[in-house]
Scaffold this active site. Structure first.
Site, PDB file in Angstrom:
ATOM      1  N   LYS A 181      11.736  -1.001  -1.988  1.00  0.00           N
ATOM      2  CA  LYS A 181      10.904   0.152  -2.352  1.00  0.00           C
ATOM      3  C   LYS A 181      11.702   1.429  -2.207  1.00  0.00           C
ATOM      4  CE  LYS A 181       6.174  -1.138  -1.285  1.00  0.00           C
ATOM      5  NZ  LYS A 181       5.573  -0.439  -2.409  1.00  0.00           N
ATOM      6  N   HIS A 237       7.810  -6.884   6.733  1.00  0.00           N
ATOM      7  CA  HIS A 237       7.870  -5.521   6.196  1.00  0.00           C
ATOM      8  C   HIS A 237       7.873  -4.443   7.283  1.00  0.00           C
ATOM      9  CE1 HIS A 237       6.809  -7.773   2.752  1.00  0.00           C
ATOM     10  NE2 HIS A 237       5.510  -7.605   2.778  1.00  0.00           N
TER      11      HIS A 237
END
Ligand code: NDP
Length: 465
Positions: free
Chosen positions: A172, A230
């Site tokens: 990301k 994550h």
């Protein structure tokens, strides 16, 4: 030495859900950029004709981002389908034939984790693994022991720099941004320690539930689904020491070091929750104790972070969808403006989704005679969405042999070591009503540190992952 570019993409699990939702759109984007000049071989048990395969890809694109006719034409010209069972040697023999002169295939294992080992072995035995790279989807293990065992197996057949453990969160833009902001700004480093930072918290909130994937979620829960991977990776980026060199392994070494300095979680510093109605979902056991919410406190036993609490909160059916990091700074020991009671709360805020934002919380004086101020935020950066999807970014990186945004084997194990003591039913799964911030007990673990950051995001339901 320059790494060879992959010359074929072999995509195991091509008929699956992940392929349909994420990978075909990423492949179309790569084709559009001219980065997919190679055969793309999809493998699955189903026996699809080439037309069926192309139709499935088109359908996926129509539902996820739209068809770009020119890029789709390029992509479809590269597609081949191989039907075969992963347990069958003949599947790999036929794959080797299809690979032809390819010397550096990239094998993407978007398949059930129970079949990772089978496929890695099949590739190696058949020669399909020679000169190859392998991408392994999440989850990488279910706990420390299974992750260690999977690492051992993969290392039997592939060198570490040929293994790409996918944690799409690291692809990301917002996560890279956070890493960049920290090390590219001189003013950050002097305050980035226990002298100035009071606490750090990360919230990943999802407004939706399990979205029909109850059977999958029963095997996972919030800790395995988003915390071990994550959110601990984001925390490692926030807290690691500056890398000694600019190479990939210097950064990975520092991430490993800080994860190793994190104290394994204790049940006393964990609140697990389950939203009311979860047990009625299809595929969920009537007496399930799987957590759909977790709030936890972590500690890092090193010089920089001595005494600073780190909080992580993740859950489903919460009031908003979004992910934010909030770094609260300490108040001055002797405030000059004692009449101004909330003076001088400063913070850094990094929003990772649904939009990307970096902001610094400061105070400015209100007009008037008294020395009283108000909270304000200096927004350093704000943009609506990411240029590339994480899958497009990461697939492109893997084709170049760039491991920077993939997780190294020892780092995955270090992250499992932290959550391992609280997996399963270590703390009761407390019920909470949908559209609330989880069980009340979640507030208690952070009460002394200013409470949770209530993300001010409106009406977004998208998946923040
Ligand atoms: P699915 O169950 O939807 O698809 C599994 C795929 O594997 C199918 O193509 C299936 O082929 C194939 N397959 C399974 N067993 C065999 C076998 N013995 N021989 C040949 N083919 C086989 O899984 P997902 O797409 O949901 O997930 C794939 C991976 O991606 C998993 O590791 C998952 O954890 C991970 N992941 C998934 C996400 C998602 O949103 N779905 C998100 C993040 C990660 P066939 O259909 O022909 O039987």
């Amino acid at each position: 030495m320059e790494k060879p570019h992959s010359d074929a993409l072999v995509f195991f699990g091509v008929t699956g859900d992940l392929a349909y939702k994420q990978i075909f759109p990423a492949l179309q984007a790569l084709a559009r950029r001219g980065e997919l000049e190679m055969p793309v071989i999809g493998v699955a048990r189903s026996d699809w004709s080439p037309e069926q395969f192309r139709e499935r890809v088109r359908d996926s694109l129509e539902k996820h981002g739209g068809v770009d006719e020119e890029a789709f034409k390029k992509l479809s010209a590269r597609l081949q389908f191989l039907s075969g069972n992963y347990a069958d040697d003949d599947t790999y023999r036929r794959l080797r034939e299809l690979l032809g002169a390819s010397k550096h295939p990239l094998h993407y294992l978007a398949i059930p984790p129970s079949t990772f080992e089978l496929v890695a072995q099949g590739l190696a035995k058949s020669g399909c693994g020679d000169g190859a790279r392998i991408i392994v989807e999440k989850p990488f293990g279910r706990d420390l022991e299974s992750a260690q065992s999977l690492n051992l197996t993969l290392h039997k057949f592939f060198a570490e720099d040929a293994i790409f453990r996918m944690d799409h969160y690291l692809g990301k833009e917002a996560v890279e941004n956070l890493h960049y902001f920290r090390f590219a700004n001189t003013f950050v480093e002097p305050v980035w320690n226990s002298n100035y930072i009071a606490s750090v918290q990360i919230t990943m909130a999802e407004q939706f539930g399990v979205q029909g994937r109850g059977a999958f979620y029963e095997e996972v829960g919030a800790l395995r689904d988003v915390v071990q991977n994550h959110l601990l990776q984001v925390l490692a980026l926030l807290t690691m020491e500056p890398p000694q060199g600019s190479d990939v392994d210097s950064m990975r070494d520092e991430k490993l070091r800080v994860l190793e300095a994190m104290r394994p979680l204790s049940p006393a510093e964990l609140v697990r929750g389950q939203f009311e109605g979860y047990r009625d979902e299809e595929g969920v056991a009537p007496g399930s104790v799987v957590e759909t919410f977790a709030a936890l406190r972590l500690h890092i036993d090193n010089e920089r972070w001595k005494g600073v609490p780190f909080y992580i909160r993740a859950g489903k059916q919460l009031p908003v969808t979004g992910t934010e990091v909030l770094v609260r700074l300490k108040q001055p020991a002797h405030p000059v403006f004692s009449a101004d009671r909330s003076c001088c709360e400063n913070h850094f805020r990094f929003r990772l989704s649904p939009d990307v934002m970096i902001a610094i919380g400061a105070r400015t004086k209100l007009p008037g005679q008294s020395m009283v101020g108000e909270a304000t935020e200096l927004v350093a950066q704000r943009h609506a969405h990411e240029e590339m999807t994480p899958y497009e970014r990461l697939l492109g990186d893997a084709m170049h042999g760039d491991t920077a945004l993939f997780t190294r084997g020892d780092t995955v194990e270090a992250a499992w070591r932290i959550v391992d003591p609280v997996l399963g039913n270590a703390a009761p799964a407390l019920p909470y009503a949908p559209n609330t911030w989880g069980p009340a007990a979640a507030s208690d673990i952070i009460a002394g540190d200013g409470g949770w950051n209530e993300l001010s995001i409106e009406g977004k339901k998208d998946d923040p992952k």
